[in-house]
Design a protein around this motif. Structure first.
Motif, short mmCIF file in Angstrom:
data_model
loop_
_atom_site.label_atom_id
_atom_site.label_comp_id
_atom_site.label_asym_id
_atom_site.label_seq_id
_atom_site.Cartn_x
_atom_site.Cartn_y
_atom_site.Cartn_z
N HIS A 149 0.84 -1.20 0.00
CA HIS A 149 0.00 0.00 0.00
C HIS A 149 0.88 1.25 0.00
CE1 HIS A 149 -3.78 -2.20 0.93
NE2 HIS A 149 -2.93 -3.05 1.50
N ALA A 150 0.48 2.23 -0.78
CA ALA A 150 1.15 3.54 -0.81
C ALA A 150 0.07 4.62 -0.68
CB ALA A 150 1.94 3.73 -2.10
N VAL A 151 0.20 5.45 0.34
CA VAL A 151 -0.76 6.52 0.61
C VAL A 151 -0.07 7.85 0.30
CG1 VAL A 151 -2.42 7.40 2.28
CG2 VAL A 151 -1.57 5.06 2.51
N ILE A 152 -0.70 8.66 -0.55
CA ILE A 152 -0.03 9.86 -1.05
C ILE A 152 -0.85 11.11 -0.72
CG2 ILE A 152 0.80 11.04 -3.13
CD1 ILE A 152 1.09 8.24 -4.41
N PHE A 153 -0.16 12.12 -0.20
CA PHE A 153 -0.77 13.41 0.10
C PHE A 153 0.08 14.52 -0.51
CE2 PHE A 153 -2.03 10.58 3.50
CZ PHE A 153 -3.40 10.84 3.63
N LEU A 154 -0.57 15.48 -1.13
CA LEU A 154 0.13 16.64 -1.70
C LEU A 154 -0.09 17.86 -0.81
CD1 LEU A 154 -0.86 16.33 -5.47
CD2 LEU A 154 1.03 15.22 -4.25
N SER A 155 0.94 18.68 -0.72
CA SER A 155 0.81 19.96 -0.01
C SER A 155 -0.01 20.92 -0.84
CB SER A 155 2.19 20.56 0.26
OG SER A 155 2.72 21.09 -0.95
N ASN A 156 -0.27 22.08 -0.30
CA ASN A 156 -0.83 23.17 -1.09
C ASN A 156 0.27 23.82 -1.91
OD1 ASN A 156 -3.53 23.00 -0.46
ND2 ASN A 156 -3.47 24.55 1.14
N PRO A 157 -0.08 24.47 -3.02
CA PRO A 157 0.90 25.29 -3.75
C PRO A 157 0.92 26.70 -3.18
CG PRO A 157 -1.15 25.24 -4.97
CD PRO A 157 -1.38 24.40 -3.73
N THR A 158 1.87 27.49 -3.62
CA THR A 158 1.84 28.92 -3.33
C THR A 158 0.85 29.59 -4.27
OG1 THR A 158 4.17 28.90 -2.67
CG2 THR A 158 3.22 31.03 -3.25
N CYS A 159 -0.02 30.43 -3.72
CA CYS A 159 -0.98 31.16 -4.55
C CYS A 159 -0.54 32.62 -4.65
CB CYS A 159 -2.38 31.08 -3.93
SG CYS A 159 -3.06 29.40 -3.91
N TYR A 160 -0.82 33.22 -5.79
CA TYR A 160 -0.30 34.57 -6.06
C TYR A 160 -1.43 35.57 -6.23
CZ TYR A 160 4.23 32.38 -6.66
OH TYR A 160 5.40 31.70 -6.43
N MET A 161 -1.22 36.76 -5.64
CA MET A 161 -2.16 37.86 -5.82
C MET A 161 -2.07 38.39 -7.24
SD MET A 161 -1.59 39.97 -2.27
CE MET A 161 -2.90 41.13 -2.64
N THR A 162 -0.83 38.58 -7.69
CA THR A 162 -0.58 39.07 -9.04
C THR A 162 0.89 38.84 -9.37
OG1 THR A 162 -0.58 41.02 -10.48
CG2 THR A 162 -0.12 41.40 -8.16
N ASN A 163 1.14 38.38 -10.57
CA ASN A 163 2.51 38.13 -11.02
C ASN A 163 3.30 37.36 -9.99
OD1 ASN A 163 1.93 39.47 -13.44
ND2 ASN A 163 2.49 41.46 -12.59
N ASP A 164 4.31 38.01 -9.38
CA ASP A 164 5.16 37.30 -8.43
C ASP A 164 4.92 37.75 -6.98
OD1 ASP A 164 6.10 39.83 -8.77
OD2 ASP A 164 8.22 39.29 -8.97
N ILE A 165 3.74 38.29 -6.69
CA ILE A 165 3.41 38.70 -5.33
C ILE A 165 2.53 37.62 -4.70
CG2 ILE A 165 2.40 40.48 -3.88
CD1 ILE A 165 4.84 41.37 -5.49
N PRO A 166 3.08 36.83 -3.76
CA PRO A 166 2.31 35.70 -3.23
C PRO A 166 1.40 36.10 -2.08
CG PRO A 166 4.51 35.69 -2.28
CD PRO A 166 4.47 36.86 -3.24
N TYR A 167 0.31 35.34 -1.95
CA TYR A 167 -0.46 35.38 -0.72
C TYR A 167 0.34 34.69 0.38
CZ TYR A 167 -4.78 36.69 -3.21
OH TYR A 167 -5.73 37.34 -3.95
N GLN A 168 -0.01 34.97 1.61
CA GLN A 168 0.60 34.23 2.71
C GLN A 168 0.26 32.76 2.55
OE1 GLN A 168 -0.53 35.59 6.59
NE2 GLN A 168 0.62 34.03 7.68
N PHE A 169 1.27 31.90 2.63
CA PHE A 169 1.06 30.48 2.40
C PHE A 169 0.30 29.85 3.55
CE2 PHE A 169 2.44 26.01 2.84
CZ PHE A 169 1.91 25.52 1.64
N LYS A 262 -10.14 15.91 -6.42
CA LYS A 262 -9.92 17.34 -6.20
C LYS A 262 -8.49 17.53 -5.69
CE LYS A 262 -12.20 21.41 -4.24
NZ LYS A 262 -13.28 21.89 -3.33
N PRO A 263 -7.50 17.49 -6.60
CA PRO A 263 -6.10 17.57 -6.17
C PRO A 263 -5.80 18.87 -5.44
CG PRO A 263 -6.27 16.86 -8.46
CD PRO A 263 -7.64 17.32 -8.05
#
Length: 562
Positions: A149-169, A262-263
């Motif tokens: 058995h292999a159980v797999i979980f993914l983290s969240n990605p970084t989300c961006y407000m605009t271009n290269d300005i990220p929201y707080q992770f 729903k990845p």
């Protein structure tokens, strides 16, 4: 009890794998490790139990012993209670990591804690319990034979407000619950060793590699060494190394547990998991969902988790008091929003748990009003539904009060009706009762109180009165609470409450100003009162008990302002 604990760990550590090639990496990931130790208690009582040992990579040793003590009541939500003891040998790097550690933030974390208040052993126990639930599900369904058995979980990605300005992770809470790692672009895999039975497994974490250029912009990363020392998982590699496993995981002899519908991280899903899913689409051994099993675990809070939620409740209660104290008329809803946010953060909260509702006057009848940009006039009430997140656990509290500090007669009538209902619902928060049971009581009392207020006519029959109750309170009486505001959303509200569950109780009465069926004096009045409750054997433990809700207490706070 007197006793002596002797643990012997007999296992050679594997050679350092980094840079030795793909074949060596895959061999390491599938090591068949045998753990054997004995536990002897000498004293008034004695017993012999089987010990399950975990050995960590790069020479770190873990001694883990599991003692089943009780099984929670509902079969489909079984979860055995275990104790886990860990011996930490990995030393934290003497540098900043991608999240606080006991080395860089000794005011927040004690040695041996992954996140504030939660130890290495707590996270190891959660992983073991999940694999135990998988074992039970395999037994119950009989749909999967003798496979790995292999159980797999993914983290969240970084989300961006605009271009290269990220929201707080903000980390995915299922991922965070199982390993405590707080960086984006990461993967957690729990895998059985070939030939070994569940719940024995290896925990493997894949994390972003160190990158001096990116760290200049985004801040430090934990890297392989930092993540290994901090989280206590068995093996840690870079995220890119996960691709080396994909071919191996295509084997039909391995059962994959992964939530593909729903990845949580679309890019990692497309890069690694989607090809895996496509290659296995014709197999009889289908991909199995795991989200419901994690929710079964998260439904029951440990003592450490409850302590963290108590702290979130205290912070929120004090923030409410200060916000009530700062109320004036007229006042902008945005000012009260800012005041509440400030008071939560000033007391140690990381962020607000959700965008708060700060609704003055008739806007309190909009259940999810979050614009918070209108003036609250003299004589109006404000409904504030807010909570904070503190070290990964949240609060969710609602209070309604007059902005000028004094309830009018009609406001007090509606408020007291809601308060009486809420107190009765709180008294039902005990083992064996369900949220659905409490909801039925809420509707019954709402119908009675609405009739007494003259909002519902006495000549209505029972069905019509209950319809009116749902009209004036269109939401449920409460929901589960934990790392998320609406925690474990797939768990039925018909489930009997058990010790360790945390819920909200939040009845309300909402009378829009254009409701011509209600008496004129009540039109435009909206009231909700919400508290957070831990279910215990002794009765309800109200986490937000410090937040005032009696009429005289609220008016006393407001009248004491200068």
């Amino acid at each position: 009890m007197w006793g002596f604990l002797v643990v012997y760990i007999l296992k050679d550590t594997w050679n350092k794998w980094w840079g030795e090639g793909v074949d060596e990496l895959l061999d390491v990931l599938h090591l068949n490790i045998v753990y054997l130790c004995k536990l002897v208690f000498v004293g008034w009582y004695f017993c012999t139990v089987t010990l399950k040992m975990l050995i960590r990579s790069t020479g770190m040793f873990i001694a883990a012993f599991m003692i089943p003590s009780w099984i929670r009541g509902i079969k489909s939500y079984q979860c055995r209670k275990f104790s886990v003891q860990l011996t930490q040998a990995r030393k934290l790097p003497s540098r900043y990591l991608g999240q606080p550690s006991s080395f860089t933030h000794p005011h927040l974390l004690k040695p041996g804690e992954v996140t504030p208040g939660l130890s290495l052993s707590e996270y190891a126990l959660r992983r073991y319990q999940l694999m135990h639930l998988i074992k039970e599900e395999v037994k119950a369904t009989g749909t999967v034979g003798n496979t790995d058995h292999a159980v797999i979980f993914l983290s969240n990605p970084t989300c961006y407000m605009t271009n290269d300005i990220p929201y707080q992770f903000h980390q995915n809470t299922n991922f965070l619950y199982l390993c405590g790692f707080q960086e984006p672009d990461s993967i957690l895999m729990l895998k059985t060793a070939p030939g070994k039975d569940l719940p024995d497994h290896k925990s493997i974490l894949f994390v972003p590699k160190r990158d001096q250029n990116r760290e200049l912009w985004d801040g430090p990363r934990s890297g392989v060494d930092g993540a290994a020392a901090l989280t206590g998982v068995d093996l840690v590699y870079t995220t890119e190394d996960f691709k080396l496993l994909v071919q191996k995981l295509k084997d039909e002899g391995i059962t994959i547990w992964y939530d593909a519908t729903k990845p949580t991280h679309p890019q990692l899903h497309c890069d690694y998991l989607k090809p895996l899913l496509e290659s296995r689409s014709e197999y009889k051994n289908k991909i199995r969902a795991v989200r419901h099993l994690v929710q079964n675990l998260r439904l029951f809070k440990s003592e450490a988790e409850i302590e963290l939620m108590k702290n979130a409740g205290r912070i929120t209660s004090q923030a409410f008091i200060e916000t009530m104290f700062a109320s004036r008329s007229p006042v902008n809803e945005a000012l009260l929003y800012a005041k509440f946010d400030y008071e939560c953060r000033a007391r140690g909260a990381d962020i607000l748990a959700y965008p708060p509702v700060v609704a003055g006057g008739n806007r309190s009848n909009i259940l999810h009003y979050v614009k918070n940009n209108q003036l609250i006039q003299d004589g109006e009430m404000v409904l504030l539904d807010g909570g904070c997140e503190s070290f990964g656990y949240v609060s969710d509290v609602t209070r309604t009060w007059p902005i000028n500090g004094r309830f009018t007669g009609p406001q007090a009538e509606v408020y007291q009706a809601v308060l009486d209902i809420q107190k009765s619902c709180l008294s039902l928060c005990s083992v064996g009762i369900s949220l659905e049971n409490i909801y039925t009581l809420m509707l019954t009392m709402l119908a009675q109180n609405l009739t007494e207020l003259g909002i519902c006519q006495k000549k209505l029959n029972n069905d019509e009165v209950f319809k009116a109750a749902r009209k004036y309170c269109p939401h449920h009486v409460g929901h589960y609470l934990g790392m998320d505001v609406h925690d474990t959303p797939d768990i039925s509200r018909s489930l009997s409450l058990q010790p360790g569950m945390v819920i909200t109780i939040e009845p309300g009465i909402y009378i829009p100003e254009d409701d011509t069926e209600a008496p004129r004096k009540f039109q435009g009045v909206g009231v909700r009162i919400e508290d957070d409750v831990v279910i215990t054997e002794e009765g309800p433990l109200i986490l937000s008990a410090d937040c005032p809700k009696e009429i005289q207490d609220i008016e006393g706070i407001c009248s004491s302002r200068k």
